[in-house]
Design an enzyme around this catalytic site. Structure first.
Site, PDB file in Angstrom:
ATOM      1  N   ARG A  41      47.910  41.133   7.649  1.00 48.99           N
ATOM      2  CA  ARG A  41      48.358  40.549   8.907  1.00 48.99           C
ATOM      3  C   ARG A  41      48.204  39.037   8.839  1.00 48.99           C
ATOM      4  NH1 ARG A  41      50.875  44.523  10.192  1.00 48.99           N
ATOM      5  NH2 ARG A  41      50.289  46.039  11.772  1.00 48.99           N
ATOM      6  N   HIS A  85      58.282  39.586   7.002  1.00 45.43           N
ATOM      7  CA  HIS A  85      57.594  40.854   7.349  1.00 45.43           C
ATOM      8  C   HIS A  85      58.483  42.050   6.991  1.00 45.43           C
ATOM      9  CE1 HIS A  85      54.020  42.365   9.870  1.00 45.43           C
ATOM     10  NE2 HIS A  85      54.428  43.342   9.081  1.00 45.43           N
TER      11      HIS A  85
END
Lengths: 321, 321
Positions: free
Chosen positions: B236, B284
């Site tokens: 993350r 992502h």
């Protein structure tokens, strides 16, 4: 080598590569070894000393002029560059090298090349450089079929790596194989080639170059792949009919190609491949043999022969690998 | 679902993604299902109908306003985007999704990113486009050490793929692991973190984001890596202290970074990362959950709960994953 066994005289022969790095490895592994380098008899020094020739595209005709030669050792997996010598002393043992270090390099290159095109990674690299956040469609490896033509040591290794990543992997070989990695679908022989090709979104060529496989990658083969398939050639340049590849890209039958081997190397600056953006060219770097391994296997193969034993990776000249 | 069992009412909640693709998958898997989409109570329709919420960065406060909610389902492996909701009904079961399709995508991305930097593939792509035959040094994967921080399903999968390719792989996790893939060296806990980091030529972050791992990738950690190491963050954005990464690149302690997750997504156009050529930014996309799998697991988890059974991938909120 046992203590007391005299070190052999080793000739390092290549018309295309500077083998200085290999000479260094031999000297490090076997200090004091008699090494000869050169492209003709005159520059090799007294040729009756030479026991073994380590070759990568050796000058044709030179091996036949080494009277005491006991072993011809390729420094890599292929021997086509030696077999092409019309004057090759075909009665001498000829060995090639395939080791885990070399297989690892090939697995890394082929895994990279498959993901690079399947996931459209070049577009991400370009977007990153241009400061743009741009998603491409994400398709799981589970939905992409990769075929490996040629299931020798390197083909098997690549099949296993791609299957572990999660690709749908199939392999094709001349004769039936029983020891395929888990999950890899097996095809063999001319009869099953069409079925194999029909399920290759990406085709990887890892065949040996022989009279039978020369020109294997041609228009007829491309036509049997799914439309838009991608070709990765990590075999030899002469597996590929160059004009047929350009035509298949023009027609859209192939969407792209990743090529690491060429009939002429370095690829000439005016070659059409350089001007085809759907071809990625790498300069024959997919993998390298560890030079320390070359030095060790050369001497251990010569020692085996002198003890009447079979050296490692002895080539069957009738089969061609 | 058994025939005759009424289909549940499912809310699809995200402030950052258009979940239309997921609605299509639910309708395909479960024709006639009652789907609700929206970022507030008014747009969701009668909220007392909603049985389960499928979430990716859901609007904070909204889950607490769904009176009959029986299950909160993340559509991916992480749940940090849900746990960050101060009003989260923490007594409700919360599940995440990790499946083989998702693991395959991550293995492909991480394998590509490791080879891309280790083998200098970007230089080959540039040379090909420029019409230049230029070799880079070839270092076998056998001589490159990759460390995986975080040995959950995805970390284990990546460790196995990289070890199969031939990299020297080591893994680090909070608690000791006994089921590591063959050849993967194991480290765990704070005591062994320094030893782990000291042998990472490339470090891959695949940790869950928790209070303990927030800011894990910081100056102190970078200083424990070998000089010139490469960072791959597929965890993350909040694992990374952004200023510390920029400083480590400036000083040469890190040679580069491949980042797929950011604290703010999309990464703002004026962010310093875009102007640092040693950082490769991907939007992502390392992997995606198969939307059909999300639909199936959501309904089977709800059915399990109603039968008093444990749903798949139930999160331990105290541990945070």
């Amino acid at each position: 080598m046992n203590a007391g066994t005299p070190l052999p005289c080793v000739a390092l022969l290549s018309e295309v590569l500077d083998l200085g790095y290999l000479a260094n490895a031999f000297r490090k592994e076997f200090p004091g070894i008699d090494l000869r380098m050169g492209n003709d008899v005159a520059s090799l020094g007294p040729v009756e000393d030479v026991d073994v020739a380590v070759c990568w595209f050796p000058p044709h005709g030179l091996l036949a002029q080494l009277p005491k030669l006991a072993l011809i050792q390729s420094l890599a997996a292929g021997i086509d560059h030696i077999a092409a010598d019309a004057d090759l002393p075909r009665d001498l043992p000829l060995c090639r090298i395939v080791d885990t270090t070399m297989a690892a390099g090939m697995k890394a290159y082929v895994s990279w090349a498959v993901v690079q095109q399947h996931r459209g990674m070049a577009a991400y690299v370009a977007s990153s450089a241009a400061g743009r956040w741009e998603e491409q469609p994400v398709v799981s490896p589970r939905h992409h079929r990769v075929g490996i033509a040629g299931l020798g040591t390197l083909g098997m290794a690549c099949a296993e790596a791609l299957a572990t990543i999660g690709y749908q992997v199939r392999g094709w070989s001349r004769s039936a194989k029983t020891d395929l990695p888990e999950g890899v679908q097996s095809f063999h022989g001319d009869d099953q080639l069409g079925d194999f090709l029909g399920g290759c979104d990406t085709l990887v060529c890892l065949l040996p170059l022989t009279a039978q496989t020369h020109g294997f990658l041609n228009a007829s083969l491309f036509a049997q792949l799914p439309r838009g398939a991608h070709l990765i050639n990590v075999g030899r340049g002469d597996h590929l009919v160059e004009a047929d590849l350009l035509a298949a890209l023009q027609s859209g039958q192939l969407s792209g190609a990743t090529l690491d081997a060429f009939s002429v190397e370095p690829l000439p600056a005016d070659h059409a491949f350089w001007r085809e953006p759907r071809i990625l060219i790498t300069p024959h770097i997919s993998t390298r043999t560890d030079p320390a391994v070359i030095a060790q296997q050369t001497l251990s193969n010569l020692a085996a022969l002198r003890q009447g034993e079979r050296p490692r990776n002895l080539v069957d000249m009738a089969r061609g690998y």
